[in-house]
Design an enzyme around this catalytic site. Structure first.
Site, PDB file in Angstrom:
ATOM      1  N   ASP A 360       0.830  -1.213   0.000  1.00 13.84           N
ATOM      2  CA  ASP A 360       0.000   0.000   0.000  1.00 13.84           C
ATOM      3  C   ASP A 360       0.862   1.260   0.000  1.00 13.84           C
ATOM      4  OD1 ASP A 360      -2.382   1.348  -0.048  1.00 13.84           O
ATOM      5  OD2 ASP A 360      -2.636   1.355   2.135  1.00 13.84           O
ATOM      6  N   HIS A 377       2.223   3.360  -9.036  1.00 15.15           N
ATOM      7  CA  HIS A 377       2.001   1.930  -9.302  1.00 15.15           C
ATOM      8  C   HIS A 377       3.148   1.358 -10.126  1.00 15.15           C
ATOM      9  CE1 HIS A 377      -1.841   2.257  -7.487  1.00 15.15           C
ATOM     10  NE2 HIS A 377      -2.411   2.956  -8.461  1.00 15.15           N
ATOM     11  N   LEU A 472      10.606 -20.579  -4.562  1.00 18.97           N
ATOM     12  CA  LEU A 472       9.577 -19.747  -3.929  1.00 18.97           C
ATOM     13  C   LEU A 472       8.251 -19.824  -4.696  1.00 18.97           C
ATOM     14  CD1 LEU A 472       8.836 -17.230  -2.075  1.00 18.97           C
ATOM     15  CD2 LEU A 472       9.692 -15.835  -3.965  1.00 18.97           C
TER      16      LEU A 472
END
Ligand code: IPE
Ligand code: IPE
Ligand code: MG
Length: 598
Positions: A360, A377, A472
């Site tokens: 955020d 963004h 991962l």
């Protein structure tokens, strides 16, 4: 046997009977494979029996000698469709599927991968002619890799990750080819009985007449030469150098023993001569015993060194505590941070297994610089997301989940939404996911509704191409909402109850968990939110029931892997209790009370 089921925490009598059934069928059908499974730690053996019995049941339908091919394919379709329905419902009247369903749920196995191998069997049932060794090998890979990779998942879930090194990919493939060719040779008579020869045209063409003689079950010089050639080939394929390097001694012992047993099977094939055309051949019990007796002793010793965990469901937290700070599943370290910073050393039992991030502050980062929101963004995606993923792989985290777009984010203006979608598209195409050697697997949790169709396709494609990777796992929560996820799980359970497959009185937490979007992903250990807000915003509501929370003031575009490492180090200091009372020594209050009593 009863002892093994108890050690694997299988207490329900119907389930015990189902696993017992699987064990007998594996033992009877595939004695050599059964003996290799006996080298697994007891807690994992029932799962191995169930998986093998299920693959065999499906394989037997595909390979049945009776009936036309189309009928076999239809029966296999019915079998897998039943499995799919029953997986949702959580039980089956068929003992093999019942045990398999329990195994999938207990160890949270990848259902999509199981289905992939059943799909390969379906193609076999429909009859697929293989021209070249390359095609043959691809088929071997599709149908056998699933078994091997599910077994590795089991080991990893039990605390013993088995690394797959990409630089040895060809060697693994050749080894699997060697196992499968040995199988084909041993069971040649069964293939012939069905009128099949499961060898590529490429090799058969080198031995003129051998195909005709095989079909006539005639042991001719051509057939004998073909068998000698294939036996030598299989011996060579089995002899891959360095396969066990860097493996835990338990899996290494299993691999070495499997290799010895398969070489012995090939010797038996070579000695069998004409008998090979009339019945399956096996090494004698004496030879098998000579290999297995010392192997059992060595395997038992090796597993004593391993930090094994009991099956993760039924009691305590949904997943066992992570055992490895640095996951050896990592195949090649991603690029280091430009500062040269290295990850901290976290004690193995304090390492989170699953970190979920609410990324955020992009908009505020941009606004504070007089930039349009979409610039925030862009930097957040290009710089922070990339670096945090690299850092997660570097520190050996198993699961990283990123909140990229929530079901509530549709309230933003269309242009901002379009930018957010473009960023995801770019990320899917970036080296994070396209560079095989980092071993990073992508998964997507979210809804299709509202998303451009081609973006959905790209997400599904990236999931599919990365699904075998062993490093991962990055889960992208994209068009995701926690309440929407729980609502769809509730709808599925309601459907199962209406169909009579589930009784409301017997509904368990596991039942609900198994209907979430990614049921095989472990619960969240740590939620990390950047940008200074202290809320959950509809993120992973079920999975984070016991998560630790960490909040960072920085806006997301300013974050890099060092912030992730700091967050993990902070988590490592925490004491997780899951509702228990704190241990007496760690409570100063209690010491004070006792002191005052004395
Ligand atoms: C997070 O940043 C990105 C998404 C929600 C997609 P924001 O866009 O929410 O940034 P702020 O909270 O407005 O600063
Ligand atoms: C949460 O951030 C969603 C994502 C990071 C994708 P938001 O910025 O949308 O959350 P709220 O609206 O501040 O709660
Ligand atoms: Mg925000």
């Amino acid at each position: 046997m009863a002892g093994i089921l108890s050690r694997a925490v299988i207490n329900d009598p119907v389930l015990r009977a189902a696993y017992t059934h699987c064990r007998s069928s594996v033992r009877q059908r595939d004695a050599v494979e059964y003996s290799i499974m006996q080298l697994m730690p007891p807690v994992l053996r029932p799962a191995c029996w169930a998986m093998w019995a299920a693959f065999s049941a499906a394989d037997d339908i595909a390979d049945a000698t009776q009936g036309p091919r189309t009928a076999r394919a239809a029966r296999l379709d019915a079998w897998t469709a039943a499995l799919e329905r029953e997986l949702a419902a959580g039980s089956s009247a068929d003992p093999v599927r019942h045990a398999l369903i329990d195994t999938v749920r207990r160890w949270r196995l990848d259902v999509a991968e199981l289905q992939l191998s059943f799909a390969t069997l379906k193609e076999d049932a429909r009859g697929r002619r293989l021209e070249t060794w390359r095609e043959w090998s691809a088929r071997v890979g599709d149908s056998n890799f699933s078994w091997a990779s599910q077994s590795m998942t089991l080991l990893a879930r039990a605390g013993v990750p088995v690394p797959m090194w990409l630089r040895r990919k060809d060697a693994y493939q050749r080894y699997l080819d060697g196992l499968y060719l040995t199988d084909t040779l041993t069971d040649l008579s069964q293939d012939l009985a069905r009128g099949d020869i499961s060898l590529p045209a490429e090799v058969l063409d080198h031995f003129p007449q051998a195909t005709d003689h095989l079909r006539e079950r005639r042991w001719s010089p051509a057939v004998s030469d073909l068998v000698t050639h294939l036996t030598e080939q299989a011996h060579r394929w089995l002899d891959q150098p360095d396969l066990t390097g860097a493996l835990h001694p338990g899996p290494a012992e299993m691999l070495r023993t499997a290799t010895r047993l398969f070489h012995a099977r090939l010797d038996a094939v070579q000695e069998a001569g004409p008998v090979l055309l009339s019945r399956p051949v096996l090494p004698t019990r004496r030879i098998r015993w000579q290999i297995l007796a010392p192997a059992r002793a060595r395997a038992a010793l090796a597993w004593r060194l391993a930090p094994l965990s009991p099956p993760p469901h039924r009691s305590g937290p949904a997943y066992p505590a992570p055992r490895q700070a640095r996951s050896p599943l990592l195949v090649q370290p991603p690029p280091a941070h430009p500062s040269g910073a290295r990850p901290p050393t976290i004690p193995a039992d304090h390492m989170p297994r699953h970190v979920a991030v609410i990324m955020d502050g992009n908009g505020r980062w941009a606004t504070s610089r007089n930039l349009p929101r979409h610039q925030g963004h862009r930097v957040g995606a290009d710089s922070a997301v990339r670096d945090v993923i690299y850092g997660a792989a570097e520190i050996g985290l198993n699961y990283l989940t990123l909140y990229a777009f929530s079901t509530e984010n549709w309230k933003r203006d269309t242009q901002e939404i379009t930018y957010l979608f473009e960023n995801v598209r770019d990320q899917l195409r970036s080296d994070i996911f396209t560079n095989d050697s980092y071993g990073i697997r992508l998964r997507w949790a979210g809804r299709n509704e509202g998303l451009p169709e081609d973006l959905v396709e790209e997400l599904l494609k990236a999931e599919s191409t990365t699904r075998h990777r062993t490093g991962l796992t990055v889960t992208l929560c994209f068009n995701y909402g926690g309440r929407a996820e729980l609502t769809q799980a509730a709808a599925q359970l309601a459907r199962a109850a209406t169909a009579g497959d589930l009784h409301p009185d017997h509904l368990s937490e596991d039942d609900l968990a198994s209907h979430l979007l990614l049921p095989d992903t472990p619960d969240v250990d740590l939620i990390w939110r950047t940008g200074g807000e202290r809320r959950i915003s509809n993120f992973l509501l079920w999975q984070s029931a016991y998560a630790e929370l960490h909040f960072t003031e920085k806006y997301w575009p300013d974050v890099d892997r060092r912030d992730l490492w700091h967050t993990i180090s902070d988590y490592a200091q925490r004491e997780r209790r899951y509702g228990t009372a704190p241990p007496p020594t760690s409570s100063p209050d209690r010491l004070t009370t006792q002191d005052s009593v004395q």
